[in-house]
Design a protein around this motif. Structure first.
Motif, mmCIF file in Angstrom:
data_model
loop_
_atom_site.group_PDB
_atom_site.id
_atom_site.type_symbol
_atom_site.label_atom_id
_atom_site.label_comp_id
_atom_site.label_asym_id
_atom_site.label_seq_id
_atom_site.Cartn_x
_atom_site.Cartn_y
_atom_site.Cartn_z
ATOM 1 N N GLN A 216 0.890 -1.299 -0.132
ATOM 2 C CA GLN A 216 0.083 0.116 -0.079
ATOM 3 C C GLN A 216 0.933 1.341 -0.127
ATOM 4 O O GLN A 216 0.526 2.385 -0.829
ATOM 5 N N ARG B 101 -6.228 2.747 -1.706
ATOM 6 C CA ARG B 101 -7.424 2.009 -2.065
ATOM 7 C C ARG B 101 -7.562 0.681 -2.600
ATOM 8 O O ARG B 101 -6.419 0.480 -3.583
ATOM 9 N N TYR C 124 -12.080 2.119 -12.714
ATOM 10 C CA TYR C 124 -12.291 2.013 -11.208
ATOM 11 C C TYR C 124 -13.036 0.609 -11.092
ATOM 12 O O TYR C 124 -13.797 0.940 -9.757
ATOM 13 N N LEU D 238 -12.404 -1.741 -7.924
ATOM 14 C CA LEU D 238 -12.327 -1.274 -6.665
ATOM 15 C C LEU D 238 -13.192 -2.079 -5.679
ATOM 16 O O LEU D 238 -14.178 -2.518 -5.976
ATOM 17 N N LYS E 89 -12.365 1.064 0.345
ATOM 18 C CA LYS E 89 -12.265 2.647 0.204
ATOM 19 C C LYS E 89 -11.081 3.190 1.078
ATOM 20 O O LYS E 89 -10.235 3.738 0.235
ATOM 21 N N SER E 90 -11.235 2.818 2.299
ATOM 22 C CA SER E 90 -10.096 3.475 3.294
ATOM 23 C C SER E 90 -8.706 2.532 3.058
ATOM 24 O O SER E 90 -7.611 3.250 3.256
ATOM 25 N N GLY E 91 -8.840 1.470 2.458
ATOM 26 C CA GLY E 91 -7.717 0.662 2.619
ATOM 27 C C GLY E 91 -6.846 0.174 4.005
ATOM 28 O O GLY E 91 -5.856 -0.052 4.172
#
Length: 239
Positions: free
Chosen positions: A52, A190, A206, A209, A232-234
């Motif tokens: 990440q 993400r 996208y 996702l 979304k936030s990861g």
């Protein structure tokens, strides 16, 4: 002399002390044994976080075919497939894993431009473990453009190092589901499900996702520990 003898230990007292110490050590000793599941959990979690962070630090966006190292239609395709260059962690069928930026068509960490000291968008970039500086390539296809054996991070071979197996739950995304073997991150951190092999007009950039929590399961002797990546936030955490 009599007072000194009264303060000394008798043989029976010494035997009792030895027995008590033996009982205490019997219960304490297991706590000093190597916890392979915990070690594997921390290692894999750290390398998911590394994946990440590499994605956050990198920008592989190609807005124009003129910036591609390809020509003609290949350059336009290269520009449209910029999202395939996201950093990812892939869990292989031999319970090892690799961390790399996927720019090849076969989706395997087969080449290491960092090792070759040249940056080529047609090659994979393989991540290095921050401490050992060894390359995180747990699976080596039969190719000459591979990370040399002596430069690989051997601990990514989880069964050999820890006796641990690893699996990833089905990943859900906006236009479907996939039994994914990898997690990708974009420049915002993400998480994405397994990228499509080619650009899909309906799927879009996208479309992959993640829309649900991604779960990575580590197992040893029937005991499991789970690493979860939130959509979304990861956010990466134990769950």
């Amino acid at each position: 002399m009599k007072n000194f003898l009264k303060k000394s230990f008798t043989m029976i007292e010494l035997v009792f002390v030895i027995i008590i110490l033996g009982i205490i050590s019997f219960f304490i000793a297991p706590s000093f044994e190597r916890d392979n599941l915990a070690l594997a959990f921390e290692q894999v979690k750290n390398h998911i976080e590394l994946t990440q962070q590499l994605a956050l630090d990198s920008d592989f966006y190609i807005s124009d075919g003129n910036f591609s190292n390809q020509d003609g239609n290949a350059a336009r395709k290269d520009a449209r497939l910029w999202f395939k260059k996201h950093w990812q962690i892939q869990f292989h069928t031999n319970d090892s894993y690799s961390v790399y930026s996927d720019t090849s068509s076969n989706g395997s960490a087969t080449n290491n431009s960092q090792f070759n000291a040249s940056l080529d968008f047609s090659d994979d970039l393989v991540a290095q473990d921050p401490l050992s500086k060894l390359f995180l390539s747990g699976f080596l296809p039969a190719t000459t453009d591979r990370v040399p054996e002596e430069l690989r991070y051997k601990d990514s071979q989880l069964p050999e190092t820890y006796g641990v197996t690893i699996a990833m739950d089905t990943c859900v995304f906006s236009s479907g589901t996939t039994t994914s073997d990898r997690i990708l991150f974009d420049y915002l951190g993400r998480p994405y499900c397994h990228m499509a092999a080619a650009y899909d007009e309906n799927d879009g950039v996208y479309g992959r996702l993640s829309t649900t929590q991604i779960r990575v399961v580590l197992t040893l002797d029937g005991v499991t520990r789970n690493i979860c990546v939130e959509p979304k936030s990861g956010y990466i955490h134990e769950c």
